[in-house]
Design an enzyme around this catalytic site. Structure first.
Site, PDB file in Angstrom:
ATOM      1  N   GLY A 302      40.320  42.154  49.556  1.00  0.00           N
ATOM      2  CA  GLY A 302      39.505  41.234  50.178  1.00  0.00           C
ATOM      3  C   GLY A 302      38.689  41.902  51.494  1.00  0.00           C
ATOM      4  O   GLY A 302      38.132  42.604  51.682  1.00  0.00           O
ATOM      5  N   HIS A 303      39.229  40.813  52.907  1.00  0.00           N
ATOM      6  CA  HIS A 303      38.131  40.731  53.723  1.00  0.00           C
ATOM      7  C   HIS A 303      39.771  40.916  54.951  1.00  0.00           C
ATOM      8  O   HIS A 303      38.757  41.193  56.201  1.00  0.00           O
ATOM      9  CB  HIS A 303      37.502  39.386  54.242  1.00  0.00           C
ATOM     10  CG  HIS A 303      36.486  38.596  53.365  1.00  0.00           C
ATOM     11  ND1 HIS A 303      35.963  37.437  53.653  1.00  0.00           N
ATOM     12  CD2 HIS A 303      36.584  39.475  52.264  1.00  0.00           C
ATOM     13  CE1 HIS A 303      35.203  37.402  52.299  1.00  0.00           C
ATOM     14  NE2 HIS A 303      35.227  38.167  51.640  1.00  0.00           N
ATOM     15  N   GLY A 304      40.561  41.545  54.564  1.00  0.00           N
ATOM     16  CA  GLY A 304      41.441  42.562  55.568  1.00  0.00           C
ATOM     17  C   GLY A 304      42.124  41.510  56.671  1.00  0.00           C
ATOM     18  O   GLY A 304      42.157  40.215  55.547  1.00  0.00           O
TER      19      GLY A 304
END
Length: 478
Positions: A302-304
Site C-alpha cells: 500500500g501507500h502507508g
C-alpha cells in the site's frame, strides 16, 4: 331395668368408639397438597424420569417463541431482543440470486423494532448484493452479524450517479454494531481496469466504496473481513465515537485508489487492530477529523499511513489530535506521511506517529506540503506551483521509529516556503537504507522548523531550522 341401662351404655360406647376411629382415618388420608407421588401424563418425546420412586417432570423446552413481527426460520431471539435471519426474508444465499431486496426487508423490520434487533447473515452461504443503502434513525440498537459472505456484482454501472458511489452504506444509525467472522467481497477488478490511474486515456471517476458509514454515532465494527473493494474498503464520514477493531482488509498492491480505512469529518475514532493490504493508503485521515487513535496496525502493501491529502482545489482543511501508536509497515510506498496540496488553507496539528517498525518502506517518514496527484490533463500538477497559501502543519511528533527504507532519503520534510512546518519533533529514530547506491541513509528538509531532535539516525537534515525564526508567530492561517 339394670340390664336395659347396661345395654344402652354399651351402645353409646360403641358409637363413641366408631366416631373416634373415623376421625383417625380422616387425619391419616393424604391431602391434595401433600408430597405423595402423583401420576404424570406421558406424551411422545417426554423425558420424564423416575428417581427413588418419584416421577420427575420433563425439563422445560428451550424452544424460543417468535416475538411479535418475527419471521419463521432461524430467528431465535437472543437474550436481549430479536434475531432476524435474512433467509427468512427470501435471501437465497447461493451467490447468484439477487438478495438485495431481502436485506432491505430484514433491515426495515430490525430498524423499526422497539427492542434491540440482530440481522443475521448465516455462515456457509454467499449473498449477492447490489447497491444497498440502510438508513435510520432506528427505534433501538441494531446489530448486523455477518458470518456468511457478501458478494458484489461484477457490473456496477449505474451506481451512485451523484457523488461517491457506495456498495453497502449505513446512514444516520446510532448505536450500530457490525460484527462477525464473515467476508465482504467487492469484486473490484472490473472497476480497477476502468480507473484513470490505470488507463490515463479514461476520464477520472469514482468507483464504489465497499462499506461506508455516514452520521453514525456510537458505531462499532469488529472482526469482519473486506477484500477487493472497488475503491475505499471502509469509509467513516461525519461520525462520532467510533470503534473499529480486528479488521482484515486485503486487495492487490496495484489496485488504484484503494484505501483500507478512510476517515473524514469524524470525531473520536479508535482503530484497535487492523491488518491491511491495499493499493493506496492503509489508513487515510482526511479533513474534519479530530481525536483519532490507531494501534496494532499491520500495513502493506500500500501507500502507508497518511494524514491527507488536505487542501485540494484551494479548499480549507482541519485535522487535529491524531495518534498512530504501534504499527508494522512493510513494502509500502510511504510509512508515516502528512500530505497537503498547495493553495489550500487551514491546519494539520497535534499529530503523532509513535512506535512504528518499517520494513523495506520506500519513504519511511515524510511531510509533503507540495503534494499533487492527478491524471486529469486539465488540472496538471504544474498549476499547483507557486501557490501563496498552504495548510499549516505544526506540532508533529515522530518517535521510536525503526527499520529499513529502500530510498536513500529515509526522512523527507518538504514544507511550504510561505508557511513552513513548525514544532516538528524527531525522537528515537533509527532508519537504515537498502538502496543500491553507496552510503547510508540520509534526510532532506525544506522549510521545516524542528522543536526537538534526539537520538535520530540518519541525522536531521542541515537545512532544517532549529528555532522559530522563519515566519513570525501568529502570521499563519490557523
Amino acid at each position: 331395668m339394670a340390664s336395659r341401662r347396661s345395654l344402652l351404655a354399651t351402645v353409646w360406647l360403641l358409637i363413641l368408639l366408631l366416631l373416634t376411629l373415623g376421625g383417625a382415618l380422616v387425619e391419616a388420608r393424604p391431602s391434595p397438597s401433600s408430597h405423595a407421588p402423583r401420576r404424570h401424563l406421558w406424551t411422545a418425546g417426554s423425558t420424564a424420569s423416575v428417581n427413588n420412586g418419584h416421577y420427575a417432570p420433563a425439563a422445560p423446552s428451550h424452544t424460543t417463541h417468535r416475538k411479535l413481527g418475527e419471521k419463521s426460520g432461524n430467528n431465535k431471539a437472543p437474550k436481549n431482543g430479536i434475531q432476524l435471519d435474512v433467509g427468512s426474508f427470501g435471501a437465497a444465499g447461493d451467490g447468484k440470486s439477487d438478495d438485495t431486496g431481502a436485506f432491505h426487508k430484514a433491515w426495515a423490520e430490525a430498524c423499526s423494532s422497539a427492542q434491540p434487533a440482530t440481522v443475521l447473515v448465516p455462515a456457509g452461504k454467499s449473498y449477492l448484493l447490489k447497491e444497498t443503502s440502510l438508513s435510520g434513525p432506528c427505534k433501538s440498537k441494531v446489530t448486523l452479524k455477518l458470518d456468511g459472505t457478501l458478494v458484489a456484482p461484477d457490473d456496477k454501472s449505474g451506481w451512485g450517479t451523484q457523488g461517491h458511489p457506495k456498495w453497502i452504506s449505513f446512514d444516520n444509525v446510532d448505536g450500530l454494531t457490525v460484527t462477525g467472522k464473515g467476508t465482504m467481497d467487492g469484486r473490484g477488478k472490473s472497476s480497477w481496469k476502468r480507473s484513470c490511474r490505470t488507463n490515463h486515456k479514461l476520464p477520472c471517476t469514482f468507483a464504489p466504496a465497499a462499506l461506508s458509514f455516514s452520521s453514525c454515532d456510537r458505531l462499532t465494527v469488529e472482526g469482519v473481513r473486506l477484500v477487493n473493494a472497488p475503491q475505499i474498503h471502509v469509509w467513516v464520514e461525519s461520525c462520532r465515537d467510533v470503534t473499529l477493531s480486528r479488521l482484515t482488509i486485503a486487495s492487490p498492491g496495484n489496485s488504484p485508489e484503494n484505501d483500507g480505512i478512510h476517515v473524514s469529518r469524524s470525531d473520536g475514532v479508535r482503530i484497535l487492530g487492523a491488518r491491511i493490504k491495499a493499493g493506496d493508503d492503509c489508513i487515510s485521515v482526511a479533513s474534519g477529523t479530530s481525536n483519532l487513535y490507531a494501534t496494532k496496525i499491520e500495513c502493506g502493501p500500500g501507500h502507508g499511513i497518511s494524514v491527507g491529502s488536505l487542501g485540494k482545489g484551494n479548499t480549507r482543511a482541519e485535522v487535529s489530535n491524531v495518534t498512530i501508536d504501534g504499527a508494522h509497515v512493510s513494502g509500502t510506498l510511504y510509512g508515516a506521511r502528512i500530505k497537503t496540496w498547495r493553495g489550500g488553507t487551514g491546519y494539520a496539528r497535534g499529530i503523532k506517529f509513535l512506535n512504528m517498525v518499517m520494513d523495506k518502506v520506500k519513504n519511511p517518514i515524510a511531510i509533503d506540503q507540495n503534494y499533487c496527484s492527478t491524471s486529469d490533463p486539465n488540472e496538471p500538477c504544474e498549476r499547483q506551483q507557486g501557490a501563496s497559501a498552504a495548510v499549516q502543519v505544526s506540532d508533529v511528533v515522530f518517535s521510536n521509529i525503526k527499520g529499513t527504507g529502500t530510498n536513500k532519503d529515509a526522512i523527507k520534510l518538504h514544507c511550504s516556503d510561505a508557511f513552513p512546518c513548525r514544532d516538528i519533533v524527531l525522537r528515537d529514530i533509527d532508519l537504515k537504507t537498502k538502496a543500491k547506491r553507496g552510503g547510508g541513509a540520509t534526510s532532506t528538509c525544506q522549510n521545516a522548523v524542528l522543536a526537538e531532535s534526539t537520538n535520530v539516525s540518519p541525522a536531521p537534515c542541515s537545512t532544517a531550522a532549529t528555532k522559530d525564526d522563519l515566519v513570525p508567530r501568529g502570521s499563519e492561517d490557523d
